[in-house]
Scaffold this active site. Sequence first.
Site, PDB file in Angstrom:
ATOM      1  CD  GLU A 187       1.642 -25.383  32.869  1.00 14.33           C
ATOM      2  OE1 GLU A 187       1.638 -24.460  32.037  1.00 14.33           O
ATOM      3  OE2 GLU A 187       2.619 -26.147  33.030  1.00 14.33           O
ATOM      4  CG  HIS A 188      -0.903 -28.670  31.426  1.00 15.84           C
ATOM      5  ND1 HIS A 188       0.462 -28.440  31.354  1.00 15.84           N
ATOM      6  CD2 HIS A 188      -1.484 -27.687  30.699  1.00 15.84           C
ATOM      7  CE1 HIS A 188       0.691 -27.373  30.604  1.00 15.84           C
ATOM      8  NE2 HIS A 188      -0.475 -26.888  30.203  1.00 15.84           N
TER       9      HIS A 188
END
Length: 435
Positions: free
Chosen positions: A318-319
Amino acid sequence: MAKYLKSAPPMAQDTERLRAVRETVVGVIADIRERGDAAVREYSEKFDKWSPSNFRLDQEQIQKIVATVPEQALDDIKTVQRRVRTFAQHQKDSLADFEVETEPGVFLGQRNIPVGSAGAYIPGGRYPLVASAHMTVVTAKVAGIDRVTACTPPIHGEIPAATVAAMHLAGADEIFLLGGVQAVAAMAVGTETITKVDMLAGPGNAYVAEAKRQLFGEVGIDLFAGPTEILVIADEHADPFVVAVDLLSQAEHGPDSPAVLITTSEPLARRVIELVEELLVDMPTADFAGPAWRDHGEVAVVEDLDAAYALADQYAFEHVQILTDHPRQAMEKMRNYGALFLGEGTCVSYGDKVIGTNHTLPTRGAANYTGGLWVGKYLKTVTYQEVTNPVSSALLGELCGRAARLEFFEGHARSGDVRAHKFGGAVLPWAPAGL
């Protein structure tokens, strides 16, 4: 080949727990379909100990709640929402409607039309996720959605005033103090007092995620959200203290939030591991961050940055935070991530809370095939066609007849034949006599 100084066991599927979640959600949705508001109220009482005379806040109630929020907090909310709104508007401006004449008198076009209504779910639970109101509601309104219904749960029987203020300032048309599956299901199927929406957006716990999964198709959704993930790519020039702090910044989301470091420097990797353990000793959210790091934290040492980028792409997290001498190189080398955070001056927490990009992002490998929530998720890209030139229509009709019969679609073929006959004089051997 990566050398793991810390690795996490493969994430086992808790089959029994998942089955229990699925069965609970099936029952709640079915009950709300059948009994509407009465069922919503029972589940709110059961799960949130919350049963007001009306779940929807009227304007007078909203103003009273907003008035309890400190002025500095309101100013900060407005500042962040201005940034989210500006970025979303740039996204929308990048989407152009167009019309082209591909052949004489053949016009093909594209339009981006906002969905009619959206439901925004802003979680509560342990943390009042105020920022989720910015990401879901502001972005929907920039897209041009006429009606945004926003739901957030009470927290331990209390009204989350800052969240309500954020929902209101973001432009929510209806605000309900309602949480969990009952909120998501009520927005998706509609009740006597909650009007059905066309799509759902916003994160939530496992039950909310499962409800969105089951309701997808009946309504649209933004994406399926799992536990928050962070992956840091660092070279030998990175500050190990910054790396350690940033890993824990996301691990505090929950005990199942993965935090991964991939680095070209083994000394840095070992120092980061030491610093994480030291920081956890007195970290206020260590009860979440500690288990997350213990059970889902990983540290890998690789030969060079190309290997780091390749390994990071396999994670598809995600990040992804890039703490290297040349962070923008990652944009050329990587393709599987929800969002990139480039350089030491940037951090994932900026994206979560204040910088203006959307924090609703793909998890659990979904970055392999999708990005996160953006203004385009609230738009339907549709096409239209018009043929005004008789010669072009006749030629298309002849081609359509041949192409359709290749697939044994005689009805399709005849639609083409009629145009070939009407505009080009083609014979219709299948037509009834006299036509």
